[in-house]
Design a protein around this motif. Structure first.
Motif, PDB file in Angstrom:
ATOM      1  N   ALA A  56       0.831  -1.213   0.000  1.00 44.92           N
ATOM      2  CA  ALA A  56       0.000   0.000   0.000  1.00 44.92           C
ATOM      3  C   ALA A  56       0.862   1.259   0.000  1.00 44.92           C
ATOM      4  O   ALA A  56       0.517   2.254  -0.648  1.00 44.92           O
ATOM      5  CB  ALA A  56      -0.943  -0.015   1.202  1.00 44.92           C
ATOM      6  N   HIS A  59       1.993   1.748  -3.494  1.00 44.81           N
ATOM      7  CA  HIS A  59       0.859   2.202  -4.297  1.00 44.81           C
ATOM      8  C   HIS A  59       0.591   3.688  -4.074  1.00 44.81           C
ATOM      9  O   HIS A  59       0.412   4.455  -5.028  1.00 44.81           O
ATOM     10  CB  HIS A  59      -0.383   1.365  -3.963  1.00 44.81           C
ATOM     11  CG  HIS A  59      -1.546   1.659  -4.835  1.00 44.81           C
ATOM     12  ND1 HIS A  59      -2.571   2.494  -4.441  1.00 44.81           N
ATOM     13  CD2 HIS A  59      -1.833   1.254  -6.099  1.00 44.81           C
ATOM     14  CE1 HIS A  59      -3.457   2.569  -5.427  1.00 44.81           C
ATOM     15  NE2 HIS A  59      -3.033   1.830  -6.442  1.00 44.81           N
ATOM     16  N   ARG A  60       0.582   4.113  -2.809  1.00 43.44           N
ATOM     17  CA  ARG A  60       0.360   5.534  -2.496  1.00 43.44           C
ATOM     18  C   ARG A  60       1.435   6.419  -3.120  1.00 43.44           C
ATOM     19  O   ARG A  60       1.141   7.483  -3.663  1.00 43.44           O
ATOM     20  CB  ARG A  60       0.343   5.761  -0.982  1.00 43.44           C
ATOM     21  CG  ARG A  60      -0.938   5.453  -0.298  1.00 43.44           C
ATOM     22  CD  ARG A  60      -0.982   5.969   1.145  1.00 43.44           C
ATOM     23  NE  ARG A  60       0.244   5.795   1.903  1.00 43.44           N
ATOM     24  CZ  ARG A  60       0.588   4.694   2.563  1.00 43.44           C
ATOM     25  NH1 ARG A  60      -0.199   3.639   2.539  1.00 43.44           N
ATOM     26  NH2 ARG A  60       1.724   4.641   3.245  1.00 43.44           N
ATOM     27  N   LYS A  63       0.898   6.625  -6.940  1.00 44.12           N
ATOM     28  CA  LYS A  63      -0.234   7.488  -7.267  1.00 44.12           C
ATOM     29  C   LYS A  63       0.101   8.962  -7.014  1.00 44.12           C
ATOM     30  O   LYS A  63      -0.242   9.833  -7.816  1.00 44.12           O
ATOM     31  CB  LYS A  63      -1.482   7.086  -6.462  1.00 44.12           C
ATOM     32  CG  LYS A  63      -2.038   5.725  -6.802  1.00 44.12           C
ATOM     33  CD  LYS A  63      -2.512   5.610  -8.225  1.00 44.12           C
ATOM     34  CE  LYS A  63      -3.900   6.156  -8.375  1.00 44.12           C
ATOM     35  NZ  LYS A  63      -4.436   5.989  -9.732  1.00 44.12           N
ATOM     36  N   LYS A  64       0.781   9.231  -5.916  1.00 42.91           N
ATOM     37  CA  LYS A  64       1.173  10.612  -5.607  1.00 42.91           C
ATOM     38  C   LYS A  64       2.142  11.133  -6.665  1.00 42.91           C
ATOM     39  O   LYS A  64       2.002  12.267  -7.149  1.00 42.91           O
ATOM     40  CB  LYS A  64       1.813  10.671  -4.219  1.00 42.91           C
ATOM     41  CG  LYS A  64       2.184  12.071  -3.783  1.00 42.91           C
ATOM     42  CD  LYS A  64       2.746  12.097  -2.370  1.00 42.91           C
ATOM     43  CE  LYS A  64       3.129  13.508  -1.981  1.00 42.91           C
ATOM     44  NZ  LYS A  64       3.811  13.564  -0.699  1.00 42.91           N
TER      45      LYS A  64
END
Length: 116
Positions: A56, A59-60, A63-64
């Motif tokens: 996670a 993933h964060r 995306k950021k």
């Protein structure tokens, strides 16, 4: 830190751990996942939670970085996060007991390449 730097620092930290791990004991969570989790459902759930949190995080950050324009927006963030997690776990495994860290360095290099 920017997202790419945050991802890189995870891998840099793992290789640094490997280089300074005189007893080659490896990563506690990876060792637990291999040795205990298959035999104990409660431990297995804890390991899965830890692994999920790591994925996670990747993933964060992806995306950021995509939102900021520092990571290619065409990357599938979920799949790339899973690949990065797999590379990190593999890095931890190959670093255990190895005095030659060439394989680990290749893993780190390619992990960084994935996100640019």
């Amino acid at each position: 830190k920017c997202p790419k730097e945050a991802i890189a620092s995870v891998f840099d930290g793992a290789i640094k751990d490997a280089q300074h791990n005189a007893d080659y004991c490896g990563c506690f969570m990876v060792n637990t996942s291999l040795e205990l989790a298959p035999h104990d459902p409660e431990i297995g759930a804890m390991v899965e939670k830890c692994f999920s949190l790591t994925e996670a995080f990747f993933h964060r950050m992806i995306k950021k970085g995509q939102a900021e324009g520092t990571i290619d927006s065409s990357l599938n963030a979920k799949n790339t996060a899973r690949i990065l997690f797999g590379l990190l776990a593999g890095l931890r495994v190959v670093s255990r007991g190895r005095t030659n860290l060439d394989v680990a360095r290749v893993i780190v290099s390619h992990a960084k390449t994935l996100v640019g």
